[in-house]
Scaffold this motif. Structure first.
Motif, PDB file in Angstrom:
ATOM      1  N   ILE A  42       2.887   1.506  -8.473  1.00 55.18           N
ATOM      2  CA  ILE A  42       3.978   2.388  -9.052  1.00 55.18           C
ATOM      3  C   ILE A  42       3.953   3.240  -8.907  1.00 55.18           C
ATOM      4  N   TYR A  43       2.980   3.295  -9.225  1.00 52.98           N
ATOM      5  CA  TYR A  43       2.344   4.964  -9.570  1.00 52.98           C
ATOM      6  C   TYR A  43       1.659   5.938  -8.007  1.00 52.98           C
ATOM      7  N   TYR A  44       1.072   4.943  -7.955  1.00 54.54           N
ATOM      8  CA  TYR A  44       0.953   5.775  -6.793  1.00 54.54           C
ATOM      9  C   TYR A  44       1.976   5.184  -5.048  1.00 54.54           C
ATOM     10  N   LEU A  45       2.529   4.325  -5.533  1.00 58.83           N
ATOM     11  CA  LEU A  45       4.074   4.791  -4.357  1.00 58.83           C
ATOM     12  C   LEU A  45       4.659   5.960  -4.965  1.00 58.83           C
ATOM     13  N   TRP A  46       4.743   6.683  -5.608  1.00 61.33           N
ATOM     14  CA  TRP A  46       5.208   7.696  -6.313  1.00 61.33           C
ATOM     15  C   TRP A  46       4.315   9.017  -6.229  1.00 61.33           C
ATOM     16  N   THR A  47       3.155   8.698  -6.391  1.00 64.39           N
ATOM     17  CA  THR A  47       2.246  10.269  -6.144  1.00 64.39           C
ATOM     18  C   THR A  47       2.106  10.128  -5.049  1.00 64.39           C
ATOM     19  N   THR A  48       2.093   9.109  -4.040  1.00 63.81           N
ATOM     20  CA  THR A  48       1.804   9.143  -2.164  1.00 63.81           C
ATOM     21  C   THR A  48       2.892   9.555  -1.762  1.00 63.81           C
ATOM     22  N   GLY A  49       3.632   8.843  -1.897  1.00 60.63           N
ATOM     23  CA  GLY A  49       5.144   8.760  -1.214  1.00 60.63           C
ATOM     24  C   GLY A  49       5.325   8.296  -0.239  1.00 60.63           C
ATOM     25  N   SER A  50       4.817   7.021  -0.250  1.00 62.16           N
ATOM     26  CA  SER A  50       5.133   6.169   1.209  1.00 62.16           C
ATOM     27  C   SER A  50       4.258   4.637   0.468  1.00 62.16           C
ATOM     28  N   VAL A  51       4.762   3.466   1.217  1.00 58.58           N
ATOM     29  CA  VAL A  51       3.602   1.847   1.526  1.00 58.58           C
ATOM     30  C   VAL A  51       2.790   2.454   1.939  1.00 58.58           C
ATOM     31  N   VAL A  52       2.726   2.887   3.472  1.00 60.30           N
ATOM     32  CA  VAL A  52       1.334   3.295   4.027  1.00 60.30           C
ATOM     33  C   VAL A  52       0.756   4.133   3.417  1.00 60.30           C
ATOM     34  N   SER A  53       0.605   5.011   2.709  1.00 61.40           N
ATOM     35  CA  SER A  53      -0.447   6.318   2.289  1.00 61.40           C
ATOM     36  C   SER A  53      -0.877   5.464   0.790  1.00 61.40           C
ATOM     37  N   THR A  54      -0.084   4.974   0.236  1.00 65.60           N
ATOM     38  CA  THR A  54      -0.438   4.208  -1.089  1.00 65.60           C
ATOM     39  C   THR A  54      -2.129   2.802  -0.143  1.00 65.60           C
ATOM     40  N   LEU A  55      -1.328   1.740   0.272  1.00 64.27           N
ATOM     41  CA  LEU A  55      -2.312   1.154   0.705  1.00 64.27           C
ATOM     42  C   LEU A  55      -3.928   1.780   1.472  1.00 64.27           C
ATOM     43  N   ASP A  56      -3.804   3.024   2.179  1.00 66.89           N
ATOM     44  CA  ASP A  56      -4.875   3.688   2.411  1.00 66.89           C
ATOM     45  C   ASP A  56      -4.955   3.540   1.675  1.00 66.89           C
ATOM     46  N   LEU A  57      -4.837   4.388   0.887  1.00 69.29           N
ATOM     47  CA  LEU A  57      -5.939   4.717  -0.243  1.00 69.29           C
ATOM     48  C   LEU A  57      -6.747   3.622  -1.147  1.00 69.29           C
ATOM     49  N   PHE A  58      -6.062   2.566  -1.117  1.00 67.40           N
ATOM     50  CA  PHE A  58      -6.728   2.018  -1.360  1.00 67.40           C
ATOM     51  C   PHE A  58      -7.617   1.076  -0.522  1.00 67.40           C
ATOM     52  N   ARG A  59      -8.039   2.019   0.674  1.00 68.35           N
ATOM     53  CA  ARG A  59      -8.286   1.108   1.733  1.00 68.35           C
ATOM     54  C   ARG A  59      -9.901   2.150   1.095  1.00 68.35           C
ATOM     55  N   LYS A  60      -9.070   3.439   1.794  1.00 73.56           N
ATOM     56  CA  LYS A  60     -10.591   4.188   1.306  1.00 73.56           C
ATOM     57  C   LYS A  60     -10.998   3.988   0.348  1.00 73.56           C
ATOM     58  N   LYS A  61     -10.640   3.381  -0.563  1.00 77.20           N
ATOM     59  CA  LYS A  61     -11.322   3.122  -2.259  1.00 77.20           C
ATOM     60  C   LYS A  61     -12.462   2.596  -2.118  1.00 77.20           C
ATOM     61  N   TYR A  62     -12.098   1.295  -1.930  1.00 76.09           N
ATOM     62  CA  TYR A  62     -12.095  -0.190  -1.647  1.00 76.09           C
ATOM     63  C   TYR A  62     -12.122  -0.432  -0.775  1.00 76.09           C
ATOM     64  N   GLY A  63     -13.065   0.007   0.767  1.00 76.35           N
ATOM     65  CA  GLY A  63     -13.120  -0.533   1.782  1.00 76.35           C
ATOM     66  C   GLY A  63     -12.121  -2.161   2.991  1.00 76.35           C
ATOM     67  N   ASN A  64     -12.358  -1.825   3.659  1.00 74.87           N
ATOM     68  CA  ASN A  64     -11.715  -2.519   4.813  1.00 74.87           C
ATOM     69  C   ASN A  64     -10.768  -3.947   4.614  1.00 74.87           C
ATOM     70  N   ILE A  65     -11.066  -4.234   3.606  1.00 73.03           N
ATOM     71  CA  ILE A  65     -11.348  -5.551   2.981  1.00 73.03           C
ATOM     72  C   ILE A  65     -10.937  -5.442   1.127  1.00 73.03           C
ATOM     73  N   PHE A  66      -9.726  -5.348   0.911  1.00 73.73           N
ATOM     74  CA  PHE A  66      -9.584  -5.149  -1.000  1.00 73.73           C
ATOM     75  C   PHE A  66      -8.108  -6.452  -1.421  1.00 73.73           C
ATOM     76  N   THR A  67      -8.560  -5.950  -2.149  1.00 70.71           N
ATOM     77  CA  THR A  67      -7.306  -7.377  -3.100  1.00 70.71           C
ATOM     78  C   THR A  67      -6.308  -6.340  -4.108  1.00 70.71           C
ATOM     79  N   LEU A  68      -4.720  -6.795  -4.190  1.00 69.99           N
ATOM     80  CA  LEU A  68      -4.489  -6.493  -5.342  1.00 69.99           C
ATOM     81  C   LEU A  68      -3.036  -6.991  -5.526  1.00 69.99           C
TER      82      LEU A  68
END
Length: 511
Positions: A42-68
């Motif tokens: 919820i926090y990153y949806l608010w700060t990044t402004g979209s679903v895709v940018s939120t998922l991409d942020l997690f990808r960059k931080k945790y790699g191309n395979i990540f768990t939420l």
């Protein structure tokens, strides 16, 4: 004192249990028992402004395979083509079952092909694929149908022209063109002056529904929606039920005549999907797979998947061409050259001779990337993906929207650059707007054909790929296009599960 001790022991047990589960999954942000990663999401949806940018942020931080963790359920996202291909193509049988959103289950009662699983899904998919093949999808006969409808819509555009220029809403033009072709395939009826307004009204309502249906609506139990969001739930169900009734209206009337003995399907004269379905009932009798409710749901599934994927891609595509007129001109020059300066229409057989058009359509599809969140598959047994353990019970998806902006695959992913596919032909294979594996889009063949021929710039879905190709290419042969009003690449539904096209108005300038 005992109560505090019990609470402490319970919390400790939950934390240890969560840690044990996390250790059997790919990396991701620290999760809380029961709540999972919902606070971070919820926090990153608010700060990044979209679903895709939120998922991409997690990808960059945790790699191309990540768990939420969405509540107590782990969701494993794959944003890498090679891993997605390994999981969903080479091991397709393991991941054939989709998570069936409770909202869809409430609407469709586990019928149809879009979100169902098991024997019914296999039977409906097998029948649909065979029927579409028999009807010529991907062949000359389907190309002729597309061009017939395309010519009719262009005639309407030319009729409304003032000094050779017609201003039109892109959505209306493409909705009618694509919708009419799909409707004729499903129920043998195209949209003309006497019924097109009803279609446009229903389609407008569906577009609005897609704008307010969120990932939250797709995951929570229906009782939660009914109890706490009753008006929102009723609004969603009303729109989807009206759309299903509209898509199946012609078939329902024919079914009633069929049951009354006033309509008989001739084996050698099957004109549309509905006829093929009724012939199956005529030959084998009604059963749990082949009955009226199943027919209605299948028509709705095929109509939605074919209509939405194609029109969204076409509108997004022309928006990109208007923003990059140099690309439009280069594609047109290529098409003009192989059609002897536009002396004949562009054909699917020309596809091997139009590398730049193919590249342009690929880049359009990469940017359009219809789903913000791909449908989840169910992992039934412990396994490894990309070197990471994945426990049974986890939901797994190739997150196409994130894969398509992965800079390790597509250099400078925010740029619109068809040339990337010219310099690396294999890169085009990694544009997968319809998914991978057994649960990839049923309408892919049709969608791909439509895209190429209307501009020869595209491809999508058994319904959608066939359209985009034809419609893109041939539009560029007949018209020059100019914007009417503003252009934008801003996401219309950044928090929705699917992308919605920008409301584009454009000028058709007769060449």
């Amino acid at each position: 004192m005992i109560f505090i001790l019990l609470i402490t022991v319970l919390l400790a047990w939950l934390v240890v249990r969560q840690y044990q589960k996390v250790s059997r999954l790919p990396p991701g942000p620290v999760s809380i028992p029961l709540l999972g990663n919902l606070p971070q999401i919820i926090y990153y949806l608010w700060t990044t402004g979209s679903v895709v940018s939120t998922l991409d942020l997690f990808r960059k931080k945790y790699g191309n395979i990540f768990t939420l963790w969405v509540g107590p359920i782990p969701h494993v996202s794959i944003a890498d083509y090679d891993t997605a291909h390994e999981v969903f193509v080479k091991n397709a049988g393991k991941y054939a079952d989709k998570f069936n959103p409770p909202l869809f289950r409430d609407l469709k009662h586990d019928l149809g092909v879009a979100t169902t699983n098991g024997d019914h899904w296999q039977e409906m998919r097998r029948f649909a694929l065979q029927t579409l093949r028999n009807m010529g999808v991907g062949k000359d006969v389907m190309e002729d149908k597309i061009m017939e409808e395309f010519n009719a819509r262009c005639a309407d555009i030319d009729k409304a022209a003032v000094d050779g220029v017609t201003v039109s809403h892109a959505a209306e033009f493409f909705d009618l063109t694509v919708g009419s072709i799909i409707n004729s395939i499903l129920v043998g009826k195209r949209f003309e002056d006497n019924n097109k307004q009803e279609f446009l009204t229903i389609k407008s309502a569906l577009d609005k529904a897609f704008e307010f249906i969120s990932p939250f609506d797709m995951t929570v139990p229906v009782w939660v929606l009914k109890r706490f969001f009753s008006q929102h739930y009723e609004k969603m169900m009303k729109v989807m039920t009206e759309c299903q009734d509209f898509a199946a209206n012609e078939a329902v009337q024919r079914y009633k005549l069929f049951k009354a003995g006033k309509y008989v399907v001739e084996k050698d004269n099957v004109s549309d999907y509905t006829d093929a379905f009724l012939l199956k009932i005529q030959q084998d009798g009604e059963n749990s797979d082949f009955n009226l409710e199943s027919l209605k749901t299948m028509l709705f599934d095929l109509w939605i998947t074919g209509q939405e994927t194609t029109t969204t891609t076409l509108i997004s595509g022309f928006n990109q061409l208007l923003l990059h007129p140099e690309v439009m001109e280069k594609a047109r020059e290529e098409i003009m050259k192989i059609t002897n300066n536009g002396s004949r229409p562009l054909s699917l057989s020309d596809r091997s001779s139009t590398p730049y058009l193919n590249a342009t359509i690929g880049e359009i599809q990469r940017h359009a990337s219809i789903l913000n969140i791909n449908f989840w598959r169910i992992n039934r047994e412990p396994t490894y993906m990309g070197g990471h353990p994945v426990d049974s019970g986890a939901f797994v998806a190739a997150q196409l929207s994130v894969l398509h902006v992965n800079e390790t695959i597509f250099e400078n992913p925010q740029e619109f650059n068809p040339e990337r596919f010219i310099s690396d032909e294999k890169l085009l294979q990694k544009v997968i707007p319809f998914g991978v594996g057994k649960r990839s889009c049923l309408g892919e063949s049709l969608a791909r054909s439509e895209l190429y021929l209307v501009s020869l710039l595209g491809q999508i879905h058994i319904f959608v790929q066939f359209f985009i190709l034809q419609i893109f290419g041939n539009l560029l042969l007949r018209y020059n296009f100019k914007p009417h009003g503003k252009l934008s690449t801003k996401e219309v539904t950044p928090y929705g599960f699917a992308k919605r096209p920008f409301k584009l108005e454009m000028k058709f300038v007769k060449i």
